[in-house]
Design a protein around this motif. Structure first.
Motif, short mmCIF file in Angstrom:
data_model
loop_
_atom_site.label_atom_id
_atom_site.label_comp_id
_atom_site.label_asym_id
_atom_site.label_seq_id
_atom_site.Cartn_x
_atom_site.Cartn_y
_atom_site.Cartn_z
N LEU A 98 -12.65 -67.21 -14.99
CA LEU A 98 -11.57 -68.19 -15.19
C LEU A 98 -11.68 -68.88 -16.54
O LEU A 98 -10.68 -69.10 -17.22
N THR A 99 -12.92 -69.21 -16.93
CA THR A 99 -13.10 -69.88 -18.23
C THR A 99 -12.75 -68.92 -19.37
O THR A 99 -12.17 -69.32 -20.38
N LYS A 100 -13.07 -67.66 -19.17
CA LYS A 100 -12.70 -66.65 -20.17
C LYS A 100 -11.17 -66.59 -20.31
O LYS A 100 -10.63 -66.62 -21.42
N ALA A 101 -10.48 -66.54 -19.16
CA ALA A 101 -9.01 -66.46 -19.20
C ALA A 101 -8.42 -67.73 -19.84
O ALA A 101 -7.45 -67.67 -20.61
N SER A 137 -7.21 -58.17 -25.32
CA SER A 137 -8.35 -57.33 -24.91
C SER A 137 -9.32 -57.07 -26.07
O SER A 137 -10.41 -56.55 -25.86
N ALA A 138 -8.92 -57.44 -27.28
CA ALA A 138 -9.80 -57.23 -28.43
C ALA A 138 -10.61 -58.50 -28.77
O ALA A 138 -11.24 -58.58 -29.82
N SER A 146 -14.17 -61.67 -31.96
CA SER A 146 -13.40 -60.46 -32.25
C SER A 146 -14.28 -59.25 -31.95
O SER A 146 -15.41 -59.14 -32.43
N GLN A 147 -13.73 -58.32 -31.14
CA GLN A 147 -14.54 -57.17 -30.71
C GLN A 147 -14.42 -56.00 -31.69
O GLN A 147 -14.98 -54.93 -31.46
N LYS A 148 -13.65 -56.20 -32.78
CA LYS A 148 -13.50 -55.12 -33.78
C LYS A 148 -12.96 -55.73 -35.08
O LYS A 148 -12.51 -56.89 -35.08
#
Ligand code: AVI
Length: 306
Positions: free
Chosen positions: A197-200, A220-221, A241-243
């Protein structure tokens, strides 16, 4: 462009962010709400005695009332005890105020509600002036619950409480909810709940920028990352950032590059020691007249008097 990149936590609370925050408050890891609920429920009679000391009527002024869930414990008890008071929630969101006021009028038709759609300090200044004009001026009792103060830096908290102080008269009160320092793992888990939930809630900031500022963040990135530093009591939230990627923000005519692993700082949630709270009171000309904690000693509602 500044590094690290930052987004203000003020922007969390659009309709979806407010809904997610409600869910967070009910999650097993987010102990803050349950702890404060317990404190208010256990001490509602002591609080009423303190608020009505000297047999004065009082005006319960709530800063940023939200859905008023915790405050309702007090409202319900004060009504039952036939206390002479008015409830004045202050919020800059007219829809939040309308919802809360309608709800309270439905539950307690006799309760005097005086909603204030304004900036906190304007509204406080006006309430102070109004009560001065009355024959037996009510004591102002300001509520700032839920560890909202934790989302301020030390300097911002000092400025905020100094501003409040300047709008009050001697004998007026402020009740604040402080999340206390405790085992770091308990705090870390509260901002890393297993349901995500905290992530969202954190990622919703990007969704909001996409919608309101015509941006193209791919949610999603980005990932959610939280650190708690027990040396200074600061929990900090980040988006990562995942990329390597480039975002465009149409409404601002901006292109924002991100490296893989680059962060955006989104929130600070400070946790307090007793000394921190005493220093805040001293620096902003209040004295401490009440100190209430839950059975685990996780949270404190502290009463300041001008
Ligand atoms: C509103 N505020 C006190 C919450 C907090 O604990 O700092 C906001 C929050 N952020 C992540 N979870 C909850």
């Amino acid at each position: 462009m500044k590094t690290p990149k930052r987004l203000s936590s003020r922007f969390f609370y659009d309709a979806e962010g407010s809904r997610l925050f409600q869910e967070i408050m009910h999650s097993p890891e987010y102990y803050l709400t349950r702890s404060e609920y317990e404190i208010l429920d256990t001490n509602k009679d002591d609080l009423l005695q303190l608020f009505t000391a000297g047999n004065r009527p009082f005006e319960l002024v709530e800063l940023g009332a939200g859905d008023g869930l915790k405050t309702k414990i007090l409202l319900s008890y004060f009504q039952e005890k036939k206390a002479d008071f008015t409830y004045a929630p202050i919020d800059i969101s007219q829809s939040a105020l309308d919802g809360l006021t309608a709800d309270i009028r439905r539950q307690w038709p006799d309760l005097r509600v005086d909603p204030q759609h304004d900036d906190y300090f304007n509204a406080l200044g006006r309430l102070s002036a109004d009560s001065d004009a009355q024959a037996s001026p009510p004591r102002l009792v300001v509520l700032f619950l839920g560890s909202n103060i934790g989302n301020f830096s030390r300097q911002e908290a000092n400025d905020f409480y100094s501003q409040i102080n300047s709008r009050l008269r001697p004998g007026d009160l402020v009740l604040t909810g402080f999340d206390l320092q405790k085992h770091p793992a308990v705090i870390h888990a509260a901002y890393n709940d297993r349901q995500g939930l905290t992530k969202a809630f954190n990622l919703n900031l990007l969704r909001r920028i996409n919608r309101e500022l015509d941006a193209n963040f791919d949610l999603s990135a980005f990932d959610h990352y939280e650190v708690y530093n027990p040396e200074n009591g600061e929990a900090r939230s980040y988006l990562v950032s995942q990329k390597d990627q480039t975002i465009t923000i149409g409404a601002l005519d901006m292109v924002v590059p991100f490296r893989y692993g680059e962060i955006i700082h989104t929130e600070i949630s400070r946790k307090f020691t007793r000394t921190d709270i005493e220093q805040l009171a001293r620096a902003t000309n209040f004295s401490i007249t009440g100190w209430f904690t839950d059975c685990k000693g996780y949270f404190a509602d502290v009463l300041f008097e001008k």
